[in-house]
Design a protein around this motif. Sequence first.
Motif, PDB file in Angstrom:
ATOM      1  N   PRO A   1      36.558-132.228   2.693  1.00 23.04           N
ATOM      2  CA  PRO A   1      35.833-130.973   2.475  1.00 23.04           C
ATOM      3  C   PRO A   1      36.367-129.855   3.379  1.00 23.04           C
ATOM      4  CG  PRO A   1      34.312-132.779   2.862  1.00 23.04           C
ATOM      5  CD  PRO A   1      35.673-133.295   3.160  1.00 23.04           C
ATOM      6  N   ILE A   2      36.247-128.616   2.887  1.00 24.04           N
ATOM      7  CA  ILE A   2      36.638-127.472   3.716  1.00 24.04           C
ATOM      8  C   ILE A   2      35.515-127.183   4.707  1.00 24.04           C
ATOM      9  CG2 ILE A   2      37.252-125.009   3.706  1.00 24.04           C
ATOM     10  CD1 ILE A   2      38.290-125.416   0.828  1.00 24.04           C
ATOM     11  N   LEU A   3      34.279-127.276   4.226  1.00 26.76           N
ATOM     12  CA  LEU A   3      33.136-126.971   5.100  1.00 26.76           C
ATOM     13  C   LEU A   3      32.968-128.044   6.156  1.00 26.76           C
ATOM     14  CD1 LEU A   3      30.490-125.868   2.411  1.00 26.76           C
ATOM     15  CD2 LEU A   3      31.843-124.398   3.929  1.00 26.76           C
ATOM     16  N   SER A   4      32.723-127.603   7.382  1.00 24.97           N
ATOM     17  CA  SER A   4      32.500-128.572   8.458  1.00 24.97           C
ATOM     18  C   SER A   4      31.030-129.003   8.431  1.00 24.97           C
ATOM     19  CB  SER A   4      32.813-127.917   9.796  1.00 24.97           C
ATOM     20  OG  SER A   4      31.862-126.894  10.025  1.00 24.97           O
ATOM     21  N   GLY A   5      30.712-130.070   9.195  1.00 24.03           N
ATOM     22  CA  GLY A   5      29.329-130.542   9.293  1.00 24.03           C
ATOM     23  C   GLY A   5      28.416-129.412   9.750  1.00 24.03           C
ATOM     24  N   GLU A   6      28.903-128.661  10.737  1.00 26.18           N
ATOM     25  CA  GLU A   6      28.080-127.569  11.281  1.00 26.18           C
ATOM     26  C   GLU A   6      27.769-126.517  10.224  1.00 26.18           C
ATOM     27  OE1 GLU A   6      29.563-125.626  14.898  1.00 26.18           O
ATOM     28  OE2 GLU A   6      29.188-127.617  15.787  1.00 26.18           O
ATOM     29  N   GLU A   7      28.792-126.176   9.460  1.00 24.54           N
ATOM     30  CA  GLU A   7      28.593-125.170   8.402  1.00 24.54           C
ATOM     31  C   GLU A   7      27.594-125.664   7.363  1.00 24.54           C
ATOM     32  OE1 GLU A   7      32.651-122.644   7.849  1.00 24.54           O
ATOM     33  OE2 GLU A   7      32.865-124.839   7.727  1.00 24.54           O
ATOM     34  N   LEU A   8      27.692-126.978   7.058  1.00 20.76           N
ATOM     35  CA  LEU A   8      26.754-127.542   6.074  1.00 20.76           C
ATOM     36  C   LEU A   8      25.325-127.473   6.598  1.00 20.76           C
ATOM     37  CD1 LEU A   8      28.853-130.600   4.875  1.00 20.76           C
ATOM     38  CD2 LEU A   8      28.135-128.660   3.486  1.00 20.76           C
ATOM     39  N   MET A   9      25.171-127.723   7.909  1.00 22.55           N
ATOM     40  CA  MET A   9      23.823-127.689   8.490  1.00 22.55           C
ATOM     41  C   MET A   9      23.278-126.266   8.478  1.00 22.55           C
ATOM     42  SD  MET A   9      23.660-130.690  11.304  1.00 22.55           S
ATOM     43  CE  MET A   9      25.105-130.394  12.218  1.00 22.55           C
TER      44      MET A   9
ATOM     45  N   LEU B   1      23.819-124.233   6.225  1.00 19.66           N
ATOM     46  CA  LEU B   1      23.372-123.972   4.846  1.00 19.66           C
ATOM     47  C   LEU B   1      22.040-124.670   4.548  1.00 19.66           C
ATOM     48  CD1 LEU B   1      26.739-124.342   2.891  1.00 19.66           C
ATOM     49  CD2 LEU B   1      25.407-122.262   3.132  1.00 19.66           C
ATOM     50  N   GLY B   2      21.579-125.510   5.497  1.00 18.62           N
ATOM     51  CA  GLY B   2      20.279-126.143   5.307  1.00 18.62           C
ATOM     52  C   GLY B   2      20.336-127.651   5.118  1.00 18.62           C
ATOM     53  N   VAL B   3      21.528-128.227   5.251  1.00 20.16           N
ATOM     54  CA  VAL B   3      21.637-129.690   5.112  1.00 20.16           C
ATOM     55  C   VAL B   3      21.181-130.323   6.423  1.00 20.16           C
ATOM     56  CG1 VAL B   3      23.200-131.625   4.694  1.00 20.16           C
ATOM     57  CG2 VAL B   3      23.622-129.421   3.585  1.00 20.16           C
ATOM     58  N   LYS B   4      20.336-131.379   6.304  1.00 18.23           N
ATOM     59  CA  LYS B   4      19.845-132.007   7.539  1.00 18.23           C
ATOM     60  C   LYS B   4      20.841-133.032   8.058  1.00 18.23           C
ATOM     61  CE  LYS B   4      14.977-131.172   7.209  1.00 18.23           C
ATOM     62  NZ  LYS B   4      14.715-130.912   5.784  1.00 18.23           N
ATOM     63  N   LYS B   5      20.925-133.092   9.385  1.00 15.19           N
ATOM     64  CA  LYS B   5      21.841-134.040  10.028  1.00 15.19           C
ATOM     65  C   LYS B   5      21.436-135.473   9.647  1.00 15.19           C
ATOM     66  CE  LYS B   5      23.970-134.501  14.520  1.00 15.19           C
ATOM     67  NZ  LYS B   5      23.945-134.134  15.884  1.00 15.19           N
TER      68      LYS B   5
ATOM     69  N   LYS C   1      21.517-138.970   7.333  1.00 12.71           N
ATOM     70  CA  LYS C   1      21.792-139.534   6.002  1.00 12.71           C
ATOM     71  C   LYS C   1      22.153-138.472   4.974  1.00 12.71           C
ATOM     72  CE  LYS C   1      19.471-143.861   5.026  1.00 12.71           C
ATOM     73  NZ  LYS C   1      18.194-144.410   4.651  1.00 12.71           N
ATOM     74  N   MET C   2      21.367-137.358   5.021  1.00 13.80           N
ATOM     75  CA  MET C   2      21.550-136.324   4.009  1.00 13.80           C
ATOM     76  C   MET C   2      22.947-135.674   4.138  1.00 13.80           C
ATOM     77  SD  MET C   2      19.151-133.087   3.399  1.00 13.80           S
ATOM     78  CE  MET C   2      19.425-131.880   2.157  1.00 13.80           C
ATOM     79  N   LEU C   3      23.331-135.419   5.374  1.00 13.49           N
ATOM     80  CA  LEU C   3      24.648-134.804   5.618  1.00 13.49           C
ATOM     81  C   LEU C   3      25.763-135.722   5.092  1.00 13.49           C
ATOM     82  CD1 LEU C   3      26.299-132.530   6.960  1.00 13.49           C
ATOM     83  CD2 LEU C   3      26.256-133.851   9.071  1.00 13.49           C
ATOM     84  N   ASN C   4      25.602-137.006   5.386  1.00 12.44           N
ATOM     85  CA  ASN C   4      26.589-137.983   4.923  1.00 12.44           C
ATOM     86  C   ASN C   4      26.709-138.015   3.414  1.00 12.44           C
ATOM     87  OD1 ASN C   4      28.234-139.381   6.559  1.00 12.44           O
ATOM     88  ND2 ASN C   4      26.579-140.691   7.360  1.00 12.44           N
ATOM     89  N   LYS C   5      25.544-138.004   2.769  1.00 11.19           N
ATOM     90  CA  LYS C   5      25.513-138.068   1.303  1.00 11.19           C
ATOM     91  C   LYS C   5      26.207-136.853   0.693  1.00 11.19           C
ATOM     92  CE  LYS C   5      21.834-140.661  -0.847  1.00 11.19           C
ATOM     93  NZ  LYS C   5      20.454-140.624  -1.273  1.00 11.19           N
ATOM     94  N   ILE C   6      25.900-135.684   1.269  1.00 12.48           N
ATOM     95  CA  ILE C   6      26.478-134.448   0.717  1.00 12.48           C
ATOM     96  C   ILE C   6      27.982-134.408   0.948  1.00 12.48           C
ATOM     97  CG2 ILE C   6      26.537-131.908   1.027  1.00 12.48           C
ATOM     98  CD1 ILE C   6      23.765-131.881   0.319  1.00 12.48           C
TER      99      ILE C   6
END
Length: 400
Positions: free
Chosen positions: A346-354, A356-360, A362-367
């Motif tokens: 992915p281009i988006l990093s974990g931090e960027e995903l968070m 956007l509202g993704v929770k750290k 299981k959810m982050l992993n799934k996305i």
Amino acid sequence: MPALKRIDAERLKSDSLLSLLSEVAKREGIELYLVGGPVRDMLLGVETIDYDFVVIGDLRGYVFSVAEKLGVSPDRLIFSQFYTAKIRLEGLTLDFAHAREESYPEPAVLPRVRPCYSIETDLKRRDFTINAMAISLNASDFGVLIDPYCGACDLENGIIRVLHEGSFRDDPTRAFRAIRYSRRFGFNYSIETVAEFYLARKFVNLLNFSRIKNELMRLSVEPERAAMFIDVSRWRVLMGMNAPLRAIRVLDKLLQPPGETHWVAFFMLFIAGKRDFRVDRLDQVTRREKNAIKHFLGVLDVPSDAPITEIHKVLRNAPDESVAALASLKNGAWLEYFKVRHRAAPILSGEELMKLGVKKGKMLNKILKAIELERLAGNLVTREDEVKFVRKVLESRKRF
Ligand code: ATP
């Protein structure tokens, strides 16, 4: 058949390094010879990167004097207990060894080594006639070729010939070396060498694996390595195992340019038929390499017609070597996967995903996994695509 180049003493003298080494040898009262690979390559007109020298006399004193002349600090010299020394220069290594005799107390073990005092005796311990030649760098006969086994004739006729019967029993790694030279230069084996291959088969299992690994690494960097590994398979010199020949060719094309680390991928093709292969018993194999082999064996049973998403799930964290080995054995989507896997990240990093509202968790992993699969399928390409996708997933989660 190659037409050999003449050894031109005047040209050798004009090589500033060789003439410096020769002058220091004279001053220190030792004998000095260029031996083995560089002599062979010089006769073939091929460029040599590493120089091997044999010294008769005080090796240590000589190497220190050479280093001083070359301005190399003494702490950059490497000496071994087997009467050898190394000087590493920019883009060039100088290997020095005292002339020595070797004897093999048992098949396939390292030889007993003792110094000797004639270059001809030293040449006796070598693998093939084409490698058993020396050029004198001594003032009295500078540039003279010493060739007791007619190596130059074999070189001219393109023949790999062992020096004595039982050569591959003493040292079965010579079978890999024979294959390397034969394919690198397009040479044939003499009848004596062919007989030795049958001996190597019997004794290769006695070798410490680190020595086999070393040979596989040396094959892996050669441009003609596919033909070499095919020969290893045909002669059954790798623990009696063989590998699918087509897979060897495919693997060679997948992992380019050739590199040492590829040995493990070629090795995997040989053990593919041996699910119960005991990886832990391999000596001097790094933890990373062992894990790659274990992972490879664990994934072998996943069906060849699995969809690319399934393949990504099992190979997501696998090193390139195991993915390439599996791809060359299974073809189809596995091959496709090898070619496209680099675009899964992915281009988006974990931090960027968070953000956007993704929770750290299981959810982050799934996305992350979902983005990877969409990227593999070619549905997401740009950062904006990923942002839109994540927003859509989050939106649909809210709704349900
Ligand atoms: P390359 O061109 O691939 O570097 P090389 O001929 O320089 O090969 P090395 O492995 O560097 O080979 O070894 C240097 C020399 O030492 C060889 O030319 C050969 O004479 C001798 N030698 C190396 N390994 C063996 C062996 N296993 N048995 C006998 N002689 C060997």
